[in-house]
Design an enzyme around this catalytic site. Structure first.
Site, PDB file in Angstrom:
ATOM      1  N   HIS A  61       0.876  -1.179   0.000  1.00 22.83           N
ATOM      2  CA  HIS A  61       0.000   0.000   0.000  1.00 22.83           C
ATOM      3  C   HIS A  61       0.914   1.230   0.000  1.00 22.83           C
ATOM      4  O   HIS A  61       2.010   1.190   0.574  1.00 22.83           O
ATOM      5  CB  HIS A  61      -0.831  -0.053   1.285  1.00 22.83           C
ATOM      6  CG  HIS A  61      -1.921   0.976   1.398  1.00 22.83           C
ATOM      7  ND1 HIS A  61      -1.672   2.305   1.647  1.00 22.83           N
ATOM      8  CD2 HIS A  61      -3.267   0.860   1.295  1.00 22.83           C
ATOM      9  CE1 HIS A  61      -2.828   2.960   1.711  1.00 22.83           C
ATOM     10  NE2 HIS A  61      -3.819   2.111   1.499  1.00 22.83           N
ATOM     11  N   GLN A 108      -4.958  -5.701   6.605  1.00 22.32           N
ATOM     12  CA  GLN A 108      -5.964  -6.572   5.975  1.00 22.32           C
ATOM     13  C   GLN A 108      -6.097  -7.914   6.693  1.00 22.32           C
ATOM     14  O   GLN A 108      -6.769  -8.815   6.201  1.00 22.32           O
ATOM     15  CB  GLN A 108      -5.612  -6.804   4.492  1.00 22.32           C
ATOM     16  CG  GLN A 108      -5.709  -5.560   3.634  1.00 22.32           C
ATOM     17  CD  GLN A 108      -7.137  -5.018   3.506  1.00 22.32           C
ATOM     18  OE1 GLN A 108      -8.118  -5.761   3.576  1.00 22.32           O
ATOM     19  NE2 GLN A 108      -7.262  -3.714   3.331  1.00 22.32           N
ATOM     20  N   ASP A 135       2.644  -5.001   8.086  1.00 20.28           N
ATOM     21  CA  ASP A 135       1.415  -4.241   7.885  1.00 20.28           C
ATOM     22  C   ASP A 135       0.281  -5.267   7.898  1.00 20.28           C
ATOM     23  O   ASP A 135       0.115  -6.032   6.949  1.00 20.28           O
ATOM     24  CB  ASP A 135       1.512  -3.507   6.534  1.00 20.28           C
ATOM     25  CG  ASP A 135       0.202  -2.836   6.133  1.00 20.28           C
ATOM     26  OD1 ASP A 135      -0.825  -3.060   6.800  1.00 20.28           O
ATOM     27  OD2 ASP A 135       0.213  -2.098   5.123  1.00 20.28           O
TER      28      ASP A 135
END
Ligand SMILES: *Cc1c(COP(=O)(O)O)cnc(C)c1O
Length: 404
Positions: A121, A201, A198
């Site tokens: 991202h 999600q 990260d």
């Protein structure tokens, strides 16, 4: 087993109509909807508990402080880490900026390398570009295969002694690819590099125990896991957080302030300057309570069978080309339909009350690699149903007829 009709009643927005049609919400990778217990916690807080936290003699301030700190410990427990290792932020973006400022700027030097991937991202690319510009780190990328998985064939060249930090997503927001992070973590750790994951999600779809993962830092946003916007988490290992310097300065993050110097507070307040998002922290703990009550394993089982169903049904559309790799992705189904612009598809679906997202999904390097402008992305949650997927398929077929 999930009681889907009871769960749907927990999410009032799912009963809304869009252009006279029942809402079919398939944009969960952008943000999830909010269940009644979270809405009620916010309502209760604003009606009966609202007060600034810490350093006050009065009743409400104590209640507010107690709720905020209890929430921090509930969230820590859900993630399997220590309470004071949970730093509240505004979301993943702010968390990664914290990492860049408080760790990158202080503990990395010119010539050190940071390894990310081509599938990140923008929130996990742009801060490192800035660090490169500011202190001259080398930014390396794990490349992407055309099937939207990571190309690990050159990993031993990419991941050498110069790499001090590996910062990668666990699941792609744009495509839904599940990356083999354990393999990358193990390689990074054997060379002494720090690892940041990260997990934006991940948290709403999979159980995750950070203490078992042999990583140093992790980030996610509350709004993708049934809490409101403006609250998120940056988790770091205590010993590292203690070595890092504050990145925002002001109230709460200090111990003593003199006219010519200041001393800084202990964890976790060191990284929470100013009045925090108290209500957001409380709502996030409530959101975790909610999913823990349903059970993460029940959620995983339901979503994976719904995902397979969706993959199967969408495959029946001849003109549809998947970007989400079969058997190696979850939650997000990213696809193109011939030369039709994704935005046009999105609009036709919208007229039928179906919400998907179209565009580059904050991952332009992926789109550039695929040679496309963007994709259509339908992303599911445990409140979605097979009927909704079938409505999506009907909507797409109608769209294809209209646009080709
Ligand atoms: C959404 C997302 C981000 C950015 O989160 P914000 O809530 O916009 O700060 C970063 N990485 C991934 C994988 C995401 O899905």
């Amino acid at each position: 087993m999930i009681d889907i009709s009871a769960i749907r009643l927990d999410f009032p927005i799912l009963s809304e109509k869009i252009s006279g049609k029942p809402l079919i919400y398939l944009d969960n990778a952008a943000t999830s909807q909010k269940p009644l217990p979270v809405i009620a916690a916010i309502d209760r807080y604003l009606r009966t508990q609202n007060s600034n936290i810490h350093r006050a003699a009065h009743h409400l301030a104590n209640i507010s402080t107690e709720l905020y700190e209890t929430s921090r410990s509930k969230i820590a427990k859900h993630l399997g880490v220590k309470t004071h290792e949970i730093n509240f932020t505004r979301g993943t973006t702010e968390s990664i900026n914290l990492l860049k400022e408080a760790y990158g700027m202080k503990m990395l030097e010119k010539g050190d390398a940071v390894l990310i991937s081509e599938m990140e991202h923008h929130a996990n690319i742009v801060p490192w570009l800035d660090l490169k510009e500011k202190i001259g780190i080398e930014l390396r990328y794990i490349p992407m295969n055309l099937d939207c998985t990571l190309d690990l064939s050159q990993i031993d060249t990419l991941l050498d002694q110069k790499v001090k930090l590996v910062s990668i997503q666990m699941i792609s927001n744009a495509i839904g690819t599940i990356h083999p992070v354990e393999f990358i973590i193990q390689k990074a750790k054997s060379l002494g590099a720090r690892v940041h994951l990260d997990i934006a999600q991940v948290v709403s779809h999979q159980a995750i125990d950070l203490s078992e993962m042999n990583i140093d830092f992790a980030s996610f946003s509350g709004h993708k896991v049934f809490a409101p916007f403006g609250i998120g988490v940056f988790w770091g290992r205590e010993d590292l957080l203690n070595q890092m310097k504050p990145y925002h300065f002001g109230g709460e993050m200090i111990k003593e302030v003199y006219m010519d110097k200041a001393t800084y507070n202990d964890l976790p307040y060191k990284f929470e300057a100013g009045t925090p998002n108290v209500m957001g922290g409380i709502a996030l703990a409530e959101a975790f309570d909610y999913i823990d009550k349903i059970g993460m394993s029940a959620i995983e089982a339901y979503e994976s069978s719904l995902y397979e169903f969706a993959y199967e049904e969408l495959s029946k559309i001849e003109a549809l080309q998947f970007h989400s790799p079969k058997g190696k992705s979850i939650a997000s189904l990213s696809f193109s339909i011939g030369d039709i612009h994704p935005f046009d598809i999105g609009q036709i679906l919208d007229a039928q009350g179906i919400a998907i997202r179209t565009g580059h999904h904050c991952a332009q390097p992926i789109m550039r690699k695929l040679g496309i402008e963007g994709t259509c992305r339908a992303s599911i949650c445990f409140y979605n149903t097979e009927e909704e997927i079938l409505a999506l398929v009907r909507g797409l077929k109608q769209g294809i007829k209209m646009l080709s």
